[in-house]
Design a protein around this motif. Structure first.
Motif, PDB file in Angstrom:
ATOM      1  N   GLU A 173       0.697  -1.100   0.139  1.00  0.00           N
ATOM      2  CA  GLU A 173       0.122   0.166   0.004  1.00  0.00           C
ATOM      3  C   GLU A 173       0.841   1.165  -0.144  1.00  0.00           C
ATOM      4  N   ASN A 174       1.912   1.312   0.452  1.00  0.00           N
ATOM      5  CA  ASN A 174       2.785   2.503   0.806  1.00  0.00           C
ATOM      6  C   ASN A 174       3.997   2.203   0.139  1.00  0.00           C
ATOM      7  N   ASP A 175       4.417   1.244  -0.693  1.00  0.00           N
ATOM      8  CA  ASP A 175       5.561   1.086  -1.567  1.00  0.00           C
ATOM      9  C   ASP A 175       6.704   0.814  -0.361  1.00  0.00           C
ATOM     10  N   ASP A 176       6.350   0.020   0.611  1.00  0.00           N
ATOM     11  CA  ASP A 176       7.153  -0.443   1.693  1.00  0.00           C
ATOM     12  C   ASP A 176       8.494  -1.631   1.075  1.00  0.00           C
ATOM     13  N   LYS A 177       9.615  -0.922   1.269  1.00  0.00           N
ATOM     14  CA  LYS A 177      10.547  -1.924   0.787  1.00  0.00           C
ATOM     15  C   LYS A 177      11.047  -3.113   1.989  1.00  0.00           C
ATOM     16  N   ARG A 178      10.320  -2.916   3.198  1.00  0.00           N
ATOM     17  CA  ARG A 178      10.488  -3.895   4.154  1.00  0.00           C
ATOM     18  C   ARG A 178       9.765  -5.234   3.509  1.00  0.00           C
ATOM     19  N   LEU A 179       9.117  -5.035   2.579  1.00  0.00           N
ATOM     20  CA  LEU A 179       8.401  -6.315   1.819  1.00  0.00           C
ATOM     21  C   LEU A 179       9.253  -7.387   1.572  1.00  0.00           C
ATOM     22  N   TYR A 180      10.602  -6.691   1.153  1.00  0.00           N
ATOM     23  CA  TYR A 180      11.761  -7.643   0.434  1.00  0.00           C
ATOM     24  C   TYR A 180      12.582  -8.311   1.793  1.00  0.00           C
TER      25      TYR A 180
END
Length: 538
Positions: free
Chosen positions: A299-306
């Motif tokens: 939703e917030n283009d959060d790089k913690r996704l990776y």
């Protein structure tokens, strides 16, 4: 006959099981095994198939019963017994009773030093006692937060602790009364830990003997617990938080990620990061990352996704008919919690838990972080608590930055790879945190309270007990309705862990009194701190 009783008191002592153990040894064992009972390899079911699963940070991809809220009675019994009494035998896993024994021993030691006038000995005993009190509050707070009313004031009335007889049927204390005692104990701990004493680093696997950081934890934990009761006892919550935030000299709290309370695993069996242990020692492949957390990150283009998730194996596996210069194109797909069995995905189709957690034997479990404290401050600022420095927006930004810097430092320290999707770039933590901060929608349904809750939820990734508690307290983030299963479908998120069936037979009267108002073992009466809150669904 007289010869049979000569030196009987000495002869009946078993040297392999001494009746008196140094409090430092007891403390070290309690810190490891009770942390493990929440997060670690010997208690993974509390988090992975319990609190963290129900809070929808994880999802099950096989043996889905727990994701349908269809718990295994024997597992619930084990969770309860581990917390209170531990497990005896060759493994010697400690429980909260061992911590009570350690407290009794260190208080005896302090009394001896007081009689001798040994100032340094008194100071050392005080700080050790203070650290033990903080640990007691922490472990008991997690326990009452999942079960509600629990045995507390009478839990450890045994002959060894000076009582005339052992109480095998302790009463269940009301959660409100337990919380009241937590605040007293943490106040005492703050005083004891200011005594300029020292703690044996070998006994302290959380802070390696750093009494100052135990004191910071005492007050940061108090801030967490005062916040926890904000919707049921607003006056006490406000008074407590004002006291803490208005006098940081008397009540020091976390000031950086270096102060985080965490257990670092050695990386050798059995001292391994629990998610790694589950995958590679138990040889299980039960867990994927939840759609709920994937959607929040995207939703917030959060790089913690990776970091929190791995690319699907399908997206990283070269097809048999691929060109020689084929390059993988990472995809991140979460698993919906509690899907019908017929819809259970293939292992290669959804994202596993991130490399930093699932693939690292020498990882971490954490109790509380500096990042969480910033979100606690943000909520306090939103509610107009005196002494808080900053606005809700600025404090949320600080909390996000703290989370990013911690996560990025850990992936570097553990050499944990990340795989951005095509066209995306992972930069430095401050730049990537700024992207999230700038994308926050403060006007979304639920307003600022929702944004704070969602970002705290993300910063507490893998701390299932904490996110499960906060989800029930705040109602956010919105979670998926469970569509599968046959027993609890349509009932929504359980209000609590069910009491163990063993209590019905061994402590029936007290169990029955505590169970009034509960139906279907987990529904009906809510946990006290969440009794005024409704959970939101997508």
């Amino acid at each position: 006959m007289t010869s049979c009783f000569k030196n009987f008191d000495e002869l009946r002592e078993n040297p392999n099981y001494p009746s008196t153990v140094e409090p430092e040894s007891l403390f070290a064992n309690v810190l490891y095994t009770n942390t493990g009972s929440f997060y670690g390899a010997q208690g993974q079911y509390f988090n992975l198939t319990g609190a963290g699963l129900w809070a929808q940070q994880f999802a099950k991809i096989q043996y889905i019963d727990e994701d349908w809220y269809q718990y295994r009675a024997s597992v619930m019994d084990e969770k309860w017994k581990r917390m209170y009494s531990g497990i005896s035998g060759t493994s010697n896993l400690a429980g909260l009773y061992d911590l009570e024994l350690a407290l009794a021993e260190v208080r005896k030691r302090k009394a001896v030093y007081e009689e001798e006038g040994n100032a340094q000995g008194i100071a050392d005993a005080k700080v050790l006692e203070g650290a033990m009190l903080v640990a007691k509050v922490y472990f008991f707070s997690v326990t009452t937060d999942v079960w509600g009313d629990i045995p507390y004031s009478e839990a450890f009335q045994t002959i060894d602790l000076g009582f005339d007889q052992t109480n095998f049927q302790p009463k269940y204390d009301a959660q409100k009364e337990i919380y009241d005692d937590f605040f007293v104990l943490l106040e005492d701990a703050n005083t004891l830990l200011s005594s300029n004493g020292s703690i044996d680093s070998g006994a302290d696997i959380i802070y390696r003997g750093n009494a100052a950081r135990w004191r910071m934890l005492a007050n940061s934990l108090a801030a967490r617990l005062y916040t926890r009761i904000s919707k049921v006892d607003a006056a006490k919550s406000r008074t407590g938080l004002t006291k803490l935030f208005s006098d940081k000299g008397t009540y020091p709290m976390f000031s950086s990620n270096e102060d985080d309370a965490e257990l670092v695993y050695l990386g050798s069996q059995p001292y391994m990061q629990p998610i790694y242990y589950n995958a590679y020692i138990d040889n299980r492949n039960d867990f994927a990352i939840s759609t709920t957390i994937i959607e929040l990150l995207k939703e917030n283009d959060d790089k913690r996704l990776y970091i929190f998730a791995q690319p699907t194996r399908a997206s990283m596996t070269k097809p048999e008919d691929a060109e020689e210069d084929w390059i993988p194109s990472p995809e991140y797909i979460g698993q919906e919690n509690g899907v019908p069995a017929a819809e259970a995905p293939g292992f290669t189709e959804v994202s596993m838990i991130g490399n930093l957690y699932r693939e690292q034997p020498a990882g971490k479990s954490f109790w509380m972080t500096f990042s969480e404290l910033k979100f606690i401050e943000a909520e306090a600022a939103l509610n107009g608590i005196s002494g808080v420095s900053g606005t809700p927006e600025s404090l949320v930004a600080e909390g996000i930055e703290a989370s990013f810097t911690k996560q990025y430092a850990d992936i570097e320290a553990y050499a944990a790879p990340v795989y951005p999707i095509d066209g995306d770039v992972v930069s430095d933590p401050y730049s990537d945190a700024a992207i999230v901060i700038n994308n926050l929608d403060w006007s979304k349904n639920g307003g600022k309270e929702r944004v704070i809750a969602e970002q705290k939820y993300l910063s507490n990734f893998t701390n299932g007990p904490e996110v499960f508690a906060e989800l029930r307290r705040t109602g956010w983030p919105a979670i998926s309705e469970i569509r599968g299963g046959t027993v609890y479908q349509g009932k929504g998120l359980p209000n609590r862990f069910p009491y163990p069936f063993s209590e019905q037979t061994t402590n029936s009267a007290n169990w029955s009194a505590a169970s009034q108002g509960i139906n279907d073992t987990m529904y009906g009466k809510k946990i006290w701190f969440a009794e005024n809150t409704s959970v939101n669904y997508k």
